[in-house]
Write an enzyme that holds these catalytic residues in place. Structure first.
Site, mmCIF file in Angstrom:
data_model
loop_
_atom_site.group_PDB
_atom_site.id
_atom_site.type_symbol
_atom_site.label_atom_id
_atom_site.label_comp_id
_atom_site.label_asym_id
_atom_site.label_seq_id
_atom_site.Cartn_x
_atom_site.Cartn_y
_atom_site.Cartn_z
ATOM 1 N N GLY A 83 5.189 3.916 -8.764
ATOM 2 C CA GLY A 83 6.174 3.466 -9.205
ATOM 3 C C GLY A 83 5.125 1.511 -9.199
ATOM 4 O O GLY A 83 5.353 0.826 -10.329
ATOM 5 N N HIS A 84 4.724 1.982 -8.049
ATOM 6 C CA HIS A 84 3.612 0.677 -8.023
ATOM 7 C C HIS A 84 2.362 0.656 -9.587
ATOM 8 O O HIS A 84 2.226 -0.680 -9.285
ATOM 9 C CB HIS A 84 2.162 0.926 -6.625
ATOM 10 C CG HIS A 84 3.348 0.543 -5.250
ATOM 11 N ND1 HIS A 84 3.164 1.789 -4.453
ATOM 12 C CD2 HIS A 84 3.807 -0.313 -4.588
ATOM 13 C CE1 HIS A 84 3.914 1.662 -3.510
ATOM 14 N NE2 HIS A 84 4.044 0.352 -3.468
ATOM 15 N N GLY A 108 0.861 -0.996 -0.131
ATOM 16 C CA GLY A 108 -0.059 -0.346 -0.140
ATOM 17 C C GLY A 108 1.119 1.820 -0.732
ATOM 18 O O GLY A 108 2.018 1.420 -0.181
ATOM 19 N N SER A 139 7.210 3.964 -0.925
ATOM 20 C CA SER A 139 6.598 4.502 0.349
ATOM 21 C C SER A 139 7.438 5.239 1.574
ATOM 22 O O SER A 139 6.163 6.208 2.095
ATOM 23 C CB SER A 139 5.289 3.099 0.147
ATOM 24 O OG SER A 139 4.899 2.781 -0.058
ATOM 25 N N GLN A 156 7.540 -10.047 7.980
ATOM 26 C CA GLN A 156 8.690 -8.532 7.423
ATOM 27 C C GLN A 156 9.517 -7.990 7.537
ATOM 28 O O GLN A 156 10.976 -7.950 7.093
ATOM 29 C CB GLN A 156 8.218 -9.140 5.863
ATOM 30 C CG GLN A 156 7.860 -7.448 5.253
ATOM 31 C CD GLN A 156 7.269 -7.695 4.014
ATOM 32 O OE1 GLN A 156 6.839 -8.233 3.417
ATOM 33 N NE2 GLN A 156 8.118 -6.952 2.989
ATOM 34 N N GLN A 180 15.176 -8.677 -3.354
ATOM 35 C CA GLN A 180 13.933 -9.170 -3.578
ATOM 36 C C GLN A 180 13.673 -10.153 -4.858
ATOM 37 O O GLN A 180 13.120 -10.881 -4.863
ATOM 38 C CB GLN A 180 12.515 -8.512 -2.485
ATOM 39 C CG GLN A 180 11.763 -8.812 -2.839
ATOM 40 C CD GLN A 180 10.116 -7.707 -2.327
ATOM 41 O OE1 GLN A 180 9.795 -8.145 -1.039
ATOM 42 N NE2 GLN A 180 9.412 -7.663 -2.992
ATOM 43 N N LYS A 204 13.695 -1.667 -7.957
ATOM 44 C CA LYS A 204 13.605 -1.295 -7.536
ATOM 45 C C LYS A 204 14.628 -2.361 -6.291
ATOM 46 O O LYS A 204 15.502 -2.104 -4.963
ATOM 47 C CB LYS A 204 12.805 -0.729 -6.387
ATOM 48 C CG LYS A 204 12.822 -0.191 -5.245
ATOM 49 C CD LYS A 204 13.399 0.687 -5.214
ATOM 50 C CE LYS A 204 13.396 1.863 -3.741
ATOM 51 N NZ LYS A 204 12.648 1.408 -2.446
ATOM 52 N N ASP A 205 13.970 -3.504 -5.935
ATOM 53 C CA ASP A 205 13.621 -4.676 -4.651
ATOM 54 C C ASP A 205 15.326 -5.552 -4.840
ATOM 55 O O ASP A 205 14.138 -6.762 -5.337
ATOM 56 C CB ASP A 205 13.036 -5.098 -4.291
ATOM 57 C CG ASP A 205 12.206 -3.214 -2.887
ATOM 58 O OD1 ASP A 205 12.548 -3.306 -1.796
ATOM 59 O OD2 ASP A 205 10.738 -3.196 -3.254
HETATM 60 P P1 AMP Z 1 6.521 -2.157 -1.768
HETATM 61 O O1 AMP Z 1 4.289 -1.659 -1.341
HETATM 62 O O2 AMP Z 1 7.234 -1.508 -0.606
HETATM 63 O O3 AMP Z 1 6.268 -3.793 -0.627
HETATM 64 O O4 AMP Z 1 6.418 -2.691 -2.948
HETATM 65 C C1 AMP Z 1 5.429 -3.849 -4.030
HETATM 66 C C2 AMP Z 1 6.340 -3.632 -5.310
HETATM 67 O O5 AMP Z 1 6.232 -2.206 -5.515
HETATM 68 C C3 AMP Z 1 7.674 -4.712 -5.139
HETATM 69 O O6 AMP Z 1 7.713 -5.056 -6.363
HETATM 70 C C4 AMP Z 1 8.805 -2.970 -5.593
HETATM 71 O O7 AMP Z 1 9.549 -3.740 -5.947
HETATM 72 C C5 AMP Z 1 7.533 -2.125 -6.558
HETATM 73 N N1 AMP Z 1 8.160 -0.340 -6.089
HETATM 74 C C6 AMP Z 1 8.900 -0.057 -5.684
HETATM 75 N N2 AMP Z 1 9.145 1.074 -5.623
HETATM 76 C C7 AMP Z 1 9.300 1.127 -6.671
HETATM 77 C C8 AMP Z 1 9.635 2.223 -7.724
HETATM 78 N N3 AMP Z 1 10.451 3.346 -7.493
HETATM 79 N N4 AMP Z 1 9.711 1.494 -8.891
HETATM 80 C C9 AMP Z 1 9.375 0.119 -9.234
HETATM 81 N N5 AMP Z 1 8.800 -0.661 -8.385
HETATM 82 C C10 AMP Z 1 8.363 -0.070 -7.173
#
Ligand code: AMP
Length: 287
Positions: free
Chosen positions: A39-40, A34, A190, A64, A157, A153-154
């Protein structure tokens, strides 16, 4: 129309009904915690290209987060998130309570991440990747997507999720999406919401360092020279504390030695105040 799913049985029933009405249709999953940003939404777009319907999960996964990490203060902005996903035409939003995925705190079974979990983020955040893979496994088993999109980005992971899918024969195609950045170069996250103006200015040294490293590689520097270029940029920013700056093989995810030539994935993690930020970039050494 966007269907909001809160329960496991409810999600399975809704997706079974959708599959029955669209034989052979593919479901694309975008797992998130969330506090959605562009990016999301780029992951949602990517999922849309490979699937007939898109499901986004929103779940701040307690497994996590380590003791003393930001689980309690992690931004939770469900109404805003839902509005963005509705505007993007997402078909299903799976947003369970923690008690739904982990009744009575969960039974204690974990997916054990592969050997690449021993270094970098995994070394600094013990158990983090087991927690990630456990919830990803649960999401796969509940929603049964054909495709799942994760951000570069991750990078660590992403590597571990690919290994998990391969090693445990998960019937899911893993798709990587490129890093989305703000206009100033900072990778969207986030956690950027935690940054003060001053911390945010300091944080720009992270993508700046990766750019300096790429420029050094283009000038013909060896890997040590490439890493030094990045370290100097971050070292010149007193408001940043570097956790690591390392090069790994983009496919092997093994730490590279100074003699390495060819593609190298540079990974950086640094703290601006209490906020931990990660970023990465691929460079070619000795091209
Ligand atoms: P998170 O909500 O931080 O767990 O991220 C959810 C997904 O969004 C994960 O696969 C992250 O790698 C991806 N994500 C987060 N930030 C970015 C970004 N700046 N660009 C591309 N994907 C992203």
């Amino acid at each position: 129309m966007t269907t909001i799913l809160r329960g496991i049985d409810e999600a399975r029933a809704a997706l079974a009904a959708w599959r029955a009405s669209r034989p052979g249709a593919r479901l694309g999953l975008v797992p998130t915690m969330g506090a959605l940003h562009a990016g999301h939404l780029s992951l949602v777009e990517r999922a849309r290209h490979g699937a007939e319907a898109v499901a986004v999960s929103i779940f701040v996964n307690p497994l996590q987060f380590g003791p003393g990490e930001d689980f309690d203060r992690y931004p939770r902005t469900f109404p805003d998130d839902l509005a963005k996903l509705q505007a993007a035409g997402v078909e299903f939003v799976f947003a369970p309570e923690a008690s739904e995925l982990y009744p009575a705190g969960g039974g204690g079974t974990r997916v054990q991440a592969g050997p690449a979990a021993a270094i970098l983020e995994g070394a600094l955040r013990p158990g983090h990747f087991d927690g990630v893979l456990t919830v990803v496994a649960k999401l796969f088993h509940i929603l049964s997507p054909q495709l799942a999109v994760f951000g570069q980005k991750d990078a660590q992971q992403l590597h571990l999720i690919r290994s998990f899918v391969r090693d445990l024969d998960e019937p899911v195609e893993v798709v990587a999406a490129p890093i989305r950045r703000d206009a100033d170069g900072l990778a969207l996250s986030s956690r950027n919401a935690y940054l003060s103006d001053q911390e945010r200015r300091a944080a720009l040294a992270i993508p700046g360092a990766l750019a300096d490293a790429a420029a050094a590689a283009e000038r013909g520097a060896d890997l040590a020279g490439v890493l030094t270029a990045a370290e100097q940029r971050i070292g010149a920013e007193p408001a940043l504390r570097l956790d690591y700056l390392t090069a790994v093989g983009p496919d092997s995810f093994r730490i590279l030695g100074g003699e390495h030539r060819g593609p190298a994935l540079l990974l950086a993690a640094a703290r601006a105040g209490a906020t931990r930020l990660i970023d990465n970039r691929t460079v070619v050494v000795g091209a």
